[in-house]
Design a protein around this motif. Structure first.
Motif, PDB file in Angstrom:
ATOM      1  N   ARG A 118      30.596 -41.823 -43.605  1.00  0.00           N
ATOM      2  CA  ARG A 118      31.186 -42.955 -44.396  1.00  0.00           C
ATOM      3  C   ARG A 118      32.615 -42.377 -44.933  1.00  0.00           C
ATOM      4  O   ARG A 118      33.340 -43.170 -45.612  1.00  0.00           O
ATOM      5  CB  ARG A 118      30.617 -43.390 -45.493  1.00  0.00           C
TER       6      ARG A 118
ATOM      7  N   ASP B 140      31.780 -47.433 -51.281  1.00  0.00           N
ATOM      8  CA  ASP B 140      31.042 -47.753 -50.021  1.00  0.00           C
ATOM      9  C   ASP B 140      31.473 -46.861 -48.815  1.00  0.00           C
ATOM     10  O   ASP B 140      30.859 -46.118 -48.095  1.00  0.00           O
ATOM     11  CB  ASP B 140      31.000 -49.114 -49.577  1.00  0.00           C
ATOM     12  N   LYS B 141      32.709 -46.375 -48.657  1.00  0.00           N
ATOM     13  CA  LYS B 141      33.334 -45.899 -47.591  1.00  0.00           C
ATOM     14  C   LYS B 141      34.866 -45.533 -47.996  1.00  0.00           C
ATOM     15  O   LYS B 141      35.549 -45.893 -48.998  1.00  0.00           O
ATOM     16  CB  LYS B 141      33.281 -46.734 -46.623  1.00  0.00           C
TER      17      LYS B 141
ATOM     18  N   SER C 276      34.220 -54.225 -49.771  1.00  0.00           N
ATOM     19  CA  SER C 276      33.410 -54.518 -48.594  1.00  0.00           C
ATOM     20  C   SER C 276      32.781 -55.828 -48.494  1.00  0.00           C
ATOM     21  O   SER C 276      32.749 -56.423 -49.521  1.00  0.00           O
ATOM     22  CB  SER C 276      32.202 -53.378 -48.731  1.00  0.00           C
TER      23      SER C 276
END
Length: 171
Positions: free
Chosen positions: A33, A59-60, A113
């Motif tokens: 990620r 998230d990433k 996201s």
């Protein structure tokens, strides 16, 4: 390979917390990620400005192509649906807060996201599930001959829990 040929597992001769043991399992997933370590996820509530510490989660981390060590990655956040507009406008403020925490420019921009974040979605309902009368009778009959009262009660509790779990999964 015979059972005797297997190498003996490495012994650490010290106690370890569950977090330390599981961290090795999480690291490869986090690296995919874009996270070099789990610091940004572990300390998100400390580094993110209010209220984004509670309504968003990293998230990433997307790095520019070909420049893995370049400063200024894009931080992708999952957020509660009602806060997407505010986070998109406050991206620079969030990036500055993350960079201030680390002491160098890690995040150049913030994006959202497509997947929403639901706070508390990992929590399970701890509502007790009562076994049916047939389960109570069946387990009671099976443990009736156990002489030790404490052992009989422990077996009854275990029997109810196992029967209840199979009823939940099948029902």
């Amino acid at each position: 390979m015979a059972k005797d040929d297997l190498p003996e597992p490495k012994r650490r001769n010290r106690t370890m917390s569950v977090a330390d043991v599981l961290s090795g399992a999480l690291d490869p997933v986090l690296k995919k990620r874009g996270f070099a370590s789990r610091d940004i996820i572990e300390h998100w509530s400390v580094m993110a400005p209010k209220p984004y510490d509670e309504v968003a989660i990293p998230d990433k981390l997307s790095w520019p192509r070909g420049e893995r060590s370049a400063e200024g990655a894009t931080l992708v956040l999952r957020c509660v649906p009602g806060h997407a507009l505010a986070i998109s406008h406050e991206g620079e403020k969030i990036a500055a807060a993350v960079n201030r925490y680390f002491g160098f420019v890690l995040v150049g921009s913030v994006r959202l996201s497509a997947e929403p974040f639901t706070p508390g979605s990992g929590k399970k309902d701890d509502a007790p599930f009562q076994p049916s009368e047939s389960v109570i009778a069946k387990v009671g009959a099976q443990v009736a001959e156990v002489e030790n009262e404490d052992l009989r009660e422990a077996l009854r509790t275990l029997g109810h829990a196992l029967s209840t779990r199979s009823e939940r999964n099948n029902g």
